[in-house]
Scaffold this active site. Structure first.
Site, mmCIF file in Angstrom:
data_model
loop_
_atom_site.group_PDB
_atom_site.id
_atom_site.type_symbol
_atom_site.label_atom_id
_atom_site.label_comp_id
_atom_site.label_asym_id
_atom_site.label_seq_id
_atom_site.Cartn_x
_atom_site.Cartn_y
_atom_site.Cartn_z
ATOM 1 N N CYS A 1 -25.552 -16.508 9.048
ATOM 2 C CA CYS A 1 -24.368 -16.598 9.898
ATOM 3 C C CYS A 1 -23.289 -15.576 9.524
ATOM 4 O O CYS A 1 -23.421 -14.413 9.852
ATOM 5 C CB CYS A 1 -23.836 -18.025 9.911
ATOM 6 S SG CYS A 1 -22.787 -18.398 11.351
ATOM 7 N N GLU B 1 -29.183 -21.909 11.776
ATOM 8 C CA GLU B 1 -28.530 -22.314 10.532
ATOM 9 C C GLU B 1 -28.330 -23.832 10.475
ATOM 10 O O GLU B 1 -27.911 -24.463 11.449
ATOM 11 C CB GLU B 1 -27.171 -21.609 10.428
ATOM 12 C CG GLU B 1 -26.392 -21.941 9.170
ATOM 13 C CD GLU B 1 -24.984 -21.372 9.192
ATOM 14 O OE1 GLU B 1 -24.387 -21.230 8.119
ATOM 15 O OE2 GLU B 1 -24.463 -21.087 10.301
ATOM 16 N N LYS C 1 -25.928 -18.036 0.789
ATOM 17 C CA LYS C 1 -25.018 -17.311 1.668
ATOM 18 C C LYS C 1 -23.880 -16.665 0.884
ATOM 19 O O LYS C 1 -23.177 -17.325 0.128
ATOM 20 C CB LYS C 1 -24.475 -18.288 2.714
ATOM 21 C CG LYS C 1 -23.595 -17.685 3.794
ATOM 22 C CD LYS C 1 -23.287 -18.762 4.828
ATOM 23 C CE LYS C 1 -22.409 -18.275 5.955
ATOM 24 N NZ LYS C 1 -22.198 -19.337 6.975
#
Length: 292
Positions: free
Chosen positions: A154, A44, A117
């Site tokens: 993540c 990431e 995300k």
């Protein structure tokens, strides 16, 4: 019939020499390709240190738009040259909004659809809500030259709903680029095992391999420091570990999967046949009781 695909998980340390970070990532991709990898995962936000340790407005200057993004352009050329698929994490600026985003680049260099995300953490050393709006794209899968892949970023990896959604949409492999390590408020906390087991559960529950790449090294911020614990890994379709990295070394992990065989096993288990979506209404609420 066999569709053999070789995947790679990489891990590396990052500094404030941004050009050096990208060059290091490119070097790892080339090494992974030389090992036969078709789909290669980089961690990431690898272009810079993990800047979310602090709330500092200067870091917004790191963001770039999706269109004509120089990092994506460079990775597109690399993917085309090596004929590999690259999920690429980057800090996105979209007019007045900022997102923790990812683009999948196909093996012909095509920059495919964008994912933003969905789950944004906020805690000591991981102050992402200061920088990123929650993603508005929804979960996605990409039909690449080497199979259908799903990618979460993540904090997304802690949510079984995200993995199940991508599996239902046809993902054959799940990838998670990551930046996680020590907890600045409590040095006794080591979440590495918990982190791995959570994703192993996604793998086992969906009969899909999971590939996770984390960063390594200690990074100092203005208010705290984080030591990233690496431990990147690849699971099989049953959730068992196939390959794992240590906590400190730059690493490339590779594993080959027969996607057709995995699909045969997944179908035989009946996990998707026996789902009962009409019983899952609590998942559409915040408190398990009240519909939004």
């Amino acid at each position: 019939m066999m569709r053999n695909v070789t995947v790679a998980a990489t891990q590396m340390a990052c500094t404030w020499d941004l050009d050096s970070n990208v060059a290091r990532a490119e070097h790892l991709v080339r090494q992974a390709s030389a090992k036969g990898a078709n789909i290669i995962l980089i961690q990431e936000l690898f272009e810079a240190p993990y800047f979310c340790k602090d709330q500092d407005p200067k870091h917004f200057k790191l963001a770039q738009p999706f269109k004509d993004n120089p990092l994506l352009a460079r990775m597109s050329q690399l993917a085309k040259e090596l004929k590999v698929v690259l999920p690429v994490s980057f800090f996105e600026r979209a007019n007045r909004a900022y997102f923790n985003s990812l683009a999948v680049i196909d093996a012909d260099g095509t920059i495919m659809d964008l994912y933003r995300k969905s789950h944004i953490p906020d805690g000591h050393g991981y102050q992402e809500k200061y920088y990123f709006s929650p993603g508005d794209t929804g979960f996605k899968v990409w039909n690449t030259q080497f199979g259908v892949i799903g990618v979460g970023i993540c904090w997304d990896q802690w949510f079984p709903e995200a993995a199940r959604a991508m599996a239902l949409m046809g993902a054959e492999l799940l990838f998670y680029p990551t930046a996680i390590g020590s907890e600045p408020q409590d040095a006794s906390i080591d979440s590495s095992g918990h982190w791995q087991r959570t994703m192993q559960g996604h793998s086992a529950a969906n009969c899909i391999p999971v590939i996770a790449s984390n960063r390594i090294g200690k990074e100092d911020g203005d208010t705290c420091a984080i030591t990233f614990y690496g431990s990147s890994f690849i699971t099989g379709g049953d959730g068992g570990m196939i390959a794992t990295a240590n906590r400190t070394d730059e690493t490339i992990l590779t594993t080959t999967f027969d996607l057709d065989k995995l699909n045969e096993i997944r179908t035989a288990w009946g996990l998707f046949r026996d789902r009962r979506p009409h019983l899952y209404s609590a998942l559409n609420t915040l408190d398990g009781l009240t519909k939004e």
